[in-house]
Design an enzyme around this catalytic site. Structure first.
Site, PDB file in Angstrom:
ATOM      1  N   CYS A 279       0.800  -1.365   0.149  1.00  0.00           N
ATOM      2  CA  CYS A 279       0.095   0.185   0.095  1.00  0.00           C
ATOM      3  C   CYS A 279       0.999   1.063  -0.041  1.00  0.00           C
ATOM      4  CB  CYS A 279      -1.011  -0.076   1.260  1.00  0.00           C
ATOM      5  SG  CYS A 279      -2.187  -1.435   1.028  1.00  0.00           S
TER       6      CYS A 279
HETATM    7  N1  LIG Z   1      -2.675  -5.837   1.754  1.00  0.00           N
HETATM    8  C1  LIG Z   1      -3.133  -4.873   2.413  1.00  0.00           C
HETATM    9  O1  LIG Z   1      -2.938  -4.689   3.494  1.00  0.00           O
HETATM   10  C2  LIG Z   1      -4.137  -3.944   1.825  1.00  0.00           C
HETATM   11  C3  LIG Z   1      -4.718  -2.994   2.754  1.00  0.00           C
HETATM   12  C4  LIG Z   1      -5.909  -2.120   1.881  1.00  0.00           C
HETATM   13  C5  LIG Z   1      -6.126  -2.278   0.552  1.00  0.00           C
HETATM   14  N2  LIG Z   1      -5.343  -3.150  -0.065  1.00  0.00           N
HETATM   15  C6  LIG Z   1      -5.706  -2.951  -1.445  1.00  0.00           C
HETATM   16  O2  LIG Z   1      -6.206  -4.267  -2.009  1.00  0.00           O
HETATM   17  C7  LIG Z   1      -5.982  -4.769  -3.019  1.00  0.00           C
HETATM   18  C8  LIG Z   1      -5.760  -6.399  -2.970  1.00  0.00           C
HETATM   19  O3  LIG Z   1      -4.645  -6.246  -2.150  1.00  0.00           O
HETATM   20  P1  LIG Z   1      -4.008  -7.761  -1.453  1.00  0.00           P
HETATM   21  O4  LIG Z   1      -3.121  -7.334  -0.539  1.00  0.00           O
HETATM   22  O5  LIG Z   1      -5.229  -8.481  -1.089  1.00  0.00           O
HETATM   23  O6  LIG Z   1      -3.584  -8.527  -2.686  1.00  0.00           O
HETATM   24  P2  LIG Z   1      -2.865  -9.967  -2.697  1.00  0.00           P
HETATM   25  O7  LIG Z   1      -2.062 -10.054  -3.668  1.00  0.00           O
HETATM   26  O8  LIG Z   1      -2.729 -10.427  -1.313  1.00  0.00           O
HETATM   27  O9  LIG Z   1      -4.388 -10.834  -3.513  1.00  0.00           O
HETATM   28  C9  LIG Z   1      -4.962 -10.514  -4.568  1.00  0.00           C
HETATM   29  C10 LIG Z   1      -5.486 -11.815  -5.029  1.00  0.00           C
HETATM   30  O10 LIG Z   1      -6.026 -11.561  -6.237  1.00  0.00           O
HETATM   31  C11 LIG Z   1      -5.868 -12.651  -7.149  1.00  0.00           C
HETATM   32  N3  LIG Z   1      -5.986 -12.206  -8.537  1.00  0.00           N
HETATM   33  C12 LIG Z   1      -5.240 -11.352  -9.287  1.00  0.00           C
HETATM   34  N4  LIG Z   1      -5.801 -11.392 -10.618  1.00  0.00           N
HETATM   35  C13 LIG Z   1      -6.866 -11.924 -10.363  1.00  0.00           C
HETATM   36  C14 LIG Z   1      -7.876 -12.017 -11.427  1.00  0.00           C
HETATM   37  N5  LIG Z   1      -7.816 -11.470 -12.634  1.00  0.00           N
HETATM   38  N6  LIG Z   1      -9.160 -12.760 -10.965  1.00  0.00           N
HETATM   39  C15 LIG Z   1      -9.220 -13.195  -9.892  1.00  0.00           C
HETATM   40  N7  LIG Z   1      -8.207 -13.238  -8.722  1.00  0.00           N
HETATM   41  C16 LIG Z   1      -7.070 -12.556  -9.111  1.00  0.00           C
HETATM   42  C17 LIG Z   1      -4.447 -13.182  -6.872  1.00  0.00           C
HETATM   43  O11 LIG Z   1      -4.176 -14.250  -7.127  1.00  0.00           O
HETATM   44  C18 LIG Z   1      -4.297 -12.902  -5.396  1.00  0.00           C
HETATM   45  O12 LIG Z   1      -4.916 -13.906  -4.523  1.00  0.00           O
HETATM   46  C19 LIG Z   1      -5.122  -3.850  -3.626  1.00  0.00           C
HETATM   47  O13 LIG Z   1      -5.586  -2.861  -4.562  1.00  0.00           O
HETATM   48  C20 LIG Z   1      -4.324  -3.226  -2.357  1.00  0.00           C
HETATM   49  O14 LIG Z   1      -3.649  -2.242  -2.868  1.00  0.00           O
HETATM   50  C21 LIG Z   1      -4.303  -3.822   0.463  1.00  0.00           C
END
Ligand SMILES: NC(=O)c1ccc[n+]([C@@H]2O[C@H](COP(=O)([O-])OP(=O)(O)OC[C@H]3O[C@@H](n4cnc5c(N)ncnc54)[C@H](O)[C@@H]3O)[C@@H](O)[C@H]2O)c1
Length: 466
Positions: A279
């Site tokens: 993030c």
């Molecule tokens: N990790 C954090 O602390 C956090 C906090 C707030 C917001 N976010 C935001 O949330 C979003 C997701 O982050 P995250 O940390 O969960 O990512 P992550 O990488 O942990 O999870 C994302 C998931 O999406 C899957 N994926 C990718 N492309 C895909 C598709 N086309 N169809 C289906 N699945 C697909 C991946 O395999 C993965 O399991 C990002 O935009 C991030 O900036 C993250």
């Protein structure tokens, strides 16, 4: 509102209220899995969709791979038929709602990489049907829902706010935080229309304690970017103050803690080896990119990025200083990195400054190992070199290294053991507190000997690095 739209709204609201709504979550990572679990707890029957079949299989086995989500929670929801996972997106046809939680990284050029969102939205568009509620959760630039998602979905011939409903609701989860989780952090919602916002709020209200609605999807997108830019800029400021304190012979940790006693107008941020995670190092650049598209230069973001990006170099300089106290060079030295995840007590190494520090130390000829109870191994592609496995922390291991450098202040580390058996030690997190010694170099603080003699040393202060 037309009668047909009204009927679609009432039907979806009734389903949400009766607890027989079918909800999909696309992307089952740090954000998606906790959200899927909360939606299932709140009464939805949830289908998690992910392209990663290992995650899909784990969930269907009733196992969690996210430390903040207990296996037991996944198991009982799966056993109760409230949660299942799949890689077959055709099931979206039966879903009433879909929340999109896919990654939003940066390209090498530091421009937004929207490819994951585009691919997920293509899947939704292929199975979009009247009455469906689509909520984007991924952190992204203001305007994404309106300018990217809505046109892709409306290319099907269905119209947002009339035939289907569209909202943006940023996820605010803080992995590893024992106090705040998906359910008890207020959730911001902005809709394409007021009705879209009301439907998204109705869905999330069943799972999340407090919903805060804003007037547009753009405002909701901007809320998340303000929050993360606020952190990036304040961390940049305190990192600069830390380097300044080093120059001035002042202990930045003492200064921040004393400033934090002010009951108003100050919020403590602490320096460190650099930004990490999915993030804070990334999201502000989504905002500056969008600002630039509109002829606006986001100067604070760029400056904070420069200062924060400099920190791994600064830490390598500190390692050189620590080795210098033993008349050793970085070239040929054995260096042990303590903690490689981007923050305390989590297993996430995305963008972790430790990766940069390890790469830079290797480039200077150091032989680097690491120890991290949360990260058993680091693959070669993250290090641009040979892979590494975490080493056990014991006296014999510590004594083999010329220098240890604390990059992540995990609670599981035995800091007394580390102080007692390290030949020299760099602390970038103030993990050692008041422990001191001739071989200890702290980020943002002069050696205690350089300052006023202290008369309040506890037992830890008396320990000396060998
Ligand atoms: N990790 C954090 O602390 C956090 C906090 C707030 C917001 N976010 C935001 O949330 C979003 C997701 O982050 P995250 O940390 O969960 O990512 P992550 O990488 O942990 O999870 C994302 C998931 O999406 C899957 N994926 C990718 N492309 C895909 C598709 N086309 N169809 C289906 N699945 C697909 C991946 O395999 C993965 O399991 C990002 O935009 C991030 O900036 C993250």
């Amino acid at each position: 509102m037309s009668t047909k739209t009204n009927q679609l709204v009432i039907r979806l609201l009734r389903r949400i209220e009766r607890g027989d709504v079918q909800s999909a979550v696309i992307g089952l990572g740090y954000v998606g899995l906790p959200l899927a679990v909360e939606l299932a707890r709140g009464g939805s029957t949830v289908l998690g969709l992910d392209v990663d079949t290992r995650k899909v299989d784990a969930i269907n086995r009733g196992a969690s791979y996210i430390p903040d989500v207990a296996d037991a929670d996944v198991r009982w929801l799966v056993d109760a038929g409230r949660l299942r996972a799949s890689s077959d997106f055709s099931a979206l046809r039966q879903m009433d709602t879909v929340s999109i939680c896919v990654p939003t990284p940066l390209r090498k050029t530091r421009d937004p990489d929207v490819s994951y969102m585009v691919s997920a939205i293509e899947q939704v568009a292929a199975h979009l049907h009247p009455g469906m509620l689509v909520i984007l959760e991924s952190t992204t630039y203001p305007g994404t829902t309106e300018e990217l998602v809505q046109p892709m979905l409306e290319a099907t011939g269905l119209q947002a706010g009339r035939d289907f409903f569209l909202a943006f609701s940023p996820e605010r989860v803080d992995p590893g935080n024992p106090r705040f989780n998906t359910a008890n952090v207020p959730k911001v919602v902005g809709g394409t229309t007021d009705t879209c916002a009301a439907l998204a709020s109705a869905l999330y209200r069943r799972s999340i304690d407090r919903i805060v609605t804003v007037r547009s999807t753009k405002a909701a997108e901007m809320v998340k970017l303000l929050e993360n830019t606020f952190r990036a800029v304040n961390i940049g400021l305190v990192n600069e103050i830390a380097m300044m304190c080093d120059t001035l012979g002042i202990d930045v940790w003492e200064v921040v803690d004393a400033a934090a006693t002010k009951p108003f107008g100050f919020m403590a941020f602490y320096p460190g080896p650099g930004l990490g995670g999915h993030c804070i190092p990334i999201d502000p650049f989504y905002l500056s990119w969008k600002a630039k598209q509109n002829g606006f230069e986001a100067r604070f973001i760029e400056l904070a990025g420069q200062v924060n990006g400099q920190m791994p170099h600064y830490v390598v300089g500190k390692v050189a200083n620590a080795l210098n106290t033993q008349c050793k060079a970085v070239n040929g030295a054995r260096v042990l990195v303590l903690g490689v995840s981007y923050k305390r007590d989590v297993d996430d190494v995305r963008e972790a400054p430790a990766l940069d520090v390890i790469r830079m130390l290797r480039e200077k000829g150091a032989e680097v190992s690491y120890s991290d109870p949360h990260v058993p191994s680091l693959p070669a592609h993250l290090l641009n070199g040979s892979p590494l496995s975490s080493v056990e922390l014991d006296p014999a291991t510590l004594e083999q290294f010329d220098c240890a450098v604390i990059l992540t202040d995990h609670q599981g580390f035995d800091y007394d053991l580390i102080v007692a058996h390290s030949q020299s030690l760099v602390d970038t997190r103030n993990a050692l507190g008041r422990r001191s010694g001739p071989g200890i170099v702290r980020l943002g603080a002069p050696p205690p000997e350089a300052g006023r003699p202290r008369d309040d040393r506890d037992e830890g202060d008396q320990r000396r690095v060998a």
